[in-house]
Design a protein around this motif. Structure first.
Motif, PDB file in Angstrom:
ATOM      1  N   TYR A   1     -39.704  53.005 -21.813  1.00  0.00           N
ATOM      2  CA  TYR A   1     -41.099  52.327 -21.824  1.00  0.00           C
ATOM      3  C   TYR A   1     -40.750  51.373 -20.373  1.00  0.00           C
ATOM      4  CZ  TYR A   1     -43.929  52.800 -26.281  1.00  0.00           C
ATOM      5  OH  TYR A   1     -44.707  53.109 -27.169  1.00  0.00           O
ATOM      6  N   ILE A   2     -40.909  51.437 -19.609  1.00  0.00           N
ATOM      7  CA  ILE A   2     -40.432  50.475 -18.755  1.00  0.00           C
ATOM      8  C   ILE A   2     -40.913  49.178 -18.685  1.00  0.00           C
ATOM      9  CG2 ILE A   2     -40.896  49.908 -16.752  1.00  0.00           C
ATOM     10  CD1 ILE A   2     -42.333  52.379 -15.545  1.00  0.00           C
ATOM     11  N   TRP A   3     -39.730  47.815 -18.967  1.00  0.00           N
ATOM     12  CA  TRP A   3     -39.161  46.836 -18.965  1.00  0.00           C
ATOM     13  C   TRP A   3     -39.095  45.377 -18.025  1.00  0.00           C
ATOM     14  CZ3 TRP A   3     -39.805  45.988 -24.593  1.00  0.00           C
ATOM     15  CH2 TRP A   3     -39.709  46.365 -25.451  1.00  0.00           C
ATOM     16  N   LYS A   4     -39.456  44.742 -18.245  1.00  0.00           N
ATOM     17  CA  LYS A   4     -39.707  43.462 -17.524  1.00  0.00           C
ATOM     18  C   LYS A   4     -39.225  42.434 -18.101  1.00  0.00           C
ATOM     19  CE  LYS A   4     -42.594  41.151 -15.055  1.00  0.00           C
ATOM     20  NZ  LYS A   4     -43.206  40.601 -14.068  1.00  0.00           N
ATOM     21  N   VAL A   5     -38.861  41.503 -17.598  1.00  0.00           N
ATOM     22  CA  VAL A   5     -37.883  40.027 -17.605  1.00  0.00           C
ATOM     23  C   VAL A   5     -39.552  38.888 -18.286  1.00  0.00           C
ATOM     24  CG1 VAL A   5     -37.420  37.141 -17.372  1.00  0.00           C
ATOM     25  CG2 VAL A   5     -35.911  39.863 -16.891  1.00  0.00           C
ATOM     26  N   LYS A   6     -39.730  38.714 -19.017  1.00  0.00           N
ATOM     27  CA  LYS A   6     -41.101  38.430 -19.291  1.00  0.00           C
ATOM     28  C   LYS A   6     -41.242  36.723 -18.248  1.00  0.00           C
ATOM     29  CE  LYS A   6     -42.957  38.248 -23.623  1.00  0.00           C
ATOM     30  NZ  LYS A   6     -42.716  37.642 -25.004  1.00  0.00           N
TER      31      LYS A   6
ATOM     32  N   VAL B   1     -31.592  43.471 -11.024  1.00  0.00           N
ATOM     33  CA  VAL B   1     -33.182  44.460 -10.838  1.00  0.00           C
ATOM     34  C   VAL B   1     -34.341  43.728 -10.623  1.00  0.00           C
ATOM     35  CG1 VAL B   1     -31.539  46.609 -10.547  1.00  0.00           C
ATOM     36  CG2 VAL B   1     -32.572  45.559 -12.983  1.00  0.00           C
ATOM     37  N   ASP B   2     -35.662  44.636 -10.960  1.00  0.00           N
ATOM     38  CA  ASP B   2     -37.033  44.498 -11.510  1.00  0.00           C
ATOM     39  C   ASP B   2     -36.934  44.795 -12.591  1.00  0.00           C
ATOM     40  OD1 ASP B   2     -37.167  42.432  -8.976  1.00  0.00           O
ATOM     41  OD2 ASP B   2     -36.991  44.885  -8.510  1.00  0.00           O
ATOM     42  N   ARG B   3     -36.505  46.161 -12.672  1.00  0.00           N
ATOM     43  CA  ARG B   3     -37.489  46.997 -13.842  1.00  0.00           C
ATOM     44  C   ARG B   3     -36.338  47.429 -15.154  1.00  0.00           C
ATOM     45  NH1 ARG B   3     -41.128  44.449 -13.065  1.00  0.00           N
ATOM     46  NH2 ARG B   3     -43.166  45.369 -12.805  1.00  0.00           N
TER      47      ARG B   3
ATOM     48  N   LEU C   1     -28.598  46.849 -18.384  1.00  0.00           N
ATOM     49  CA  LEU C   1     -30.208  45.818 -19.399  1.00  0.00           C
ATOM     50  C   LEU C   1     -30.183  44.553 -18.378  1.00  0.00           C
ATOM     51  CD1 LEU C   1     -32.464  44.998 -20.650  1.00  0.00           C
ATOM     52  CD2 LEU C   1     -31.148  45.225 -22.900  1.00  0.00           C
ATOM     53  N   HIS C   2     -28.395  44.217 -18.630  1.00  0.00           N
ATOM     54  CA  HIS C   2     -27.423  42.869 -18.104  1.00  0.00           C
ATOM     55  C   HIS C   2     -27.645  42.597 -16.664  1.00  0.00           C
ATOM     56  CE1 HIS C   2     -24.279  39.642 -17.752  1.00  0.00           C
ATOM     57  NE2 HIS C   2     -25.214  39.553 -18.604  1.00  0.00           N
ATOM     58  N   ALA C   3     -28.617  43.514 -16.139  1.00  0.00           N
ATOM     59  CA  ALA C   3     -28.614  43.446 -14.813  1.00  0.00           C
ATOM     60  C   ALA C   3     -30.063  42.522 -14.563  1.00  0.00           C
ATOM     61  CB  ALA C   3     -28.538  44.179 -13.644  1.00  0.00           C
ATOM     62  N   LEU C   4     -30.719  43.609 -15.815  1.00  0.00           N
ATOM     63  CA  LEU C   4     -32.676  42.963 -15.879  1.00  0.00           C
ATOM     64  C   LEU C   4     -31.980  41.774 -16.252  1.00  0.00           C
ATOM     65  CD1 LEU C   4     -35.326  43.703 -15.582  1.00  0.00           C
ATOM     66  CD2 LEU C   4     -35.693  44.049 -17.761  1.00  0.00           C
ATOM     67  N   LEU C   5     -31.535  41.403 -16.885  1.00  0.00           N
ATOM     68  CA  LEU C   5     -31.678  39.751 -17.641  1.00  0.00           C
ATOM     69  C   LEU C   5     -31.475  38.353 -16.017  1.00  0.00           C
ATOM     70  CD1 LEU C   5     -30.168  40.069 -21.126  1.00  0.00           C
ATOM     71  CD2 LEU C   5     -32.460  39.924 -20.529  1.00  0.00           C
TER      72      LEU C   5
END
Length: 260
Positions: free
Chosen positions: A112-117, A168-170, A160-164
């Motif tokens: 799946y594609i994820w983003k920060v809520k 990054v955005d995804r 994933l840490h980069a997203l948090l």
């Protein structure tokens, strides 16, 4: 004469040890499947199963074995070309299939594609995504987001840490894998929003597997295949997959998919 006999025995033992094949078991830091501690030792359900498998194989064939945690890029760029190497938790894809001897599957899951809520996407800018180097989904991620928008990381937990952190955005990953990585980073699933299913664009994984490199010792391969038929090993593998699947179903029940 007795002294000469002892020397001969020692020399014979050394030669026998030198001729014994050595299996290198390599793996990356990839929670929740396996982790690498500060002393470079592996832990987790995949490591436990691999240790059981190797121990069973060694009972029917003489060979040495050592476990080594390494960055995924190092595994794919170096170790994947060395004989007598067992790679743990490698995604089986059509592109990789002819380059390894595939032994057994341990997990399958939907990407799946994820983003920060609650975090707004950048305006008038392309979305950026983080992924580990040499990941099986690298080509499809480049195809989906654009090569210039891909940030490469050492491992999937760092991606994933980069997203948090907002670099990054995804992020792309399965529900179960994302949950385990979040936990290892001190976060939880409530911080992320699951978007659409990710289209692997012809690079779809057939699941995480154990793979032996080509040109490996035939006795080691035979011993590993025999060990996989051992009732204790078979039961452990089935239990491993069932636990992964049950955990993923439980996680899925608490989230819904939103269109991207």
């Amino acid at each position: 004469m007795k002294h000469c006999f002892l020397i001969y025995c020692c020399l014979f033992a050394c030669i026998a040890m030198a001729e014994s094949p050595r299996l290198s078991v390599v793996f990356e830091h990839n929670p929740p499947f396996q982790t690498i501690d500060a002393e470079n030792k592996g832990h987790g359900p995949i490591i436990d199963f691999a240790e059981l498998l190797v121990a069973s194989a060694k009972s029917s064939s003489e060979f040495e074995a050592e476990f080594n945690g390494k960055p995924w890029a190092r595994i794919m760029e170096v170790d994947a070309y060395q004989p007598n190497t067992l790679i743990l938790s490698i995604s089986k894809t059509p592109q990789r299939e002819p380059h390894f001897t595939w032994l057994t599957q341990v997990y399958t899951g939907q990407q799946y594609i994820w983003k920060v809520k609650g975090r707004d996407d950048p305006e008038n800018q392309p979305l950026q995504v983080a992924v580990e180097r040499n990941a099986h989904k690298m080509m499809s991620i480049k195809h989906h987001f654009g090569e210039e928008n891909v940030l490469k990381s050492l491992n999937s937990a760092q991606a994933l840490h980069a997203l948090l952190r907002g670099r990054v955005d995804r992020f792309v990953g399965t529900v179960f894998a994302v949950s385990g990585k979040l936990k290892s980073l001190g976060h939880n699933m409530n911080e992320l929003q699951r978007l659409a299913k990710f289209d692997d664009s012809g690079f779809a994984s057939q699941g995480l597997s154990f793979a032996l490199t080509l040109d490996s010792d035939e006795h080691i391969e035979a011993a590993l295949r025999k060990a996989l038929k051992d009732p204790k090993v078979e039961q452990a593998r089935a239990k491993l997959q069932q636990q992964f699947e049950a955990s993923e179903r439980q996680l899925m029940a608490g989230y819904y998919t939103n269109p991207q």
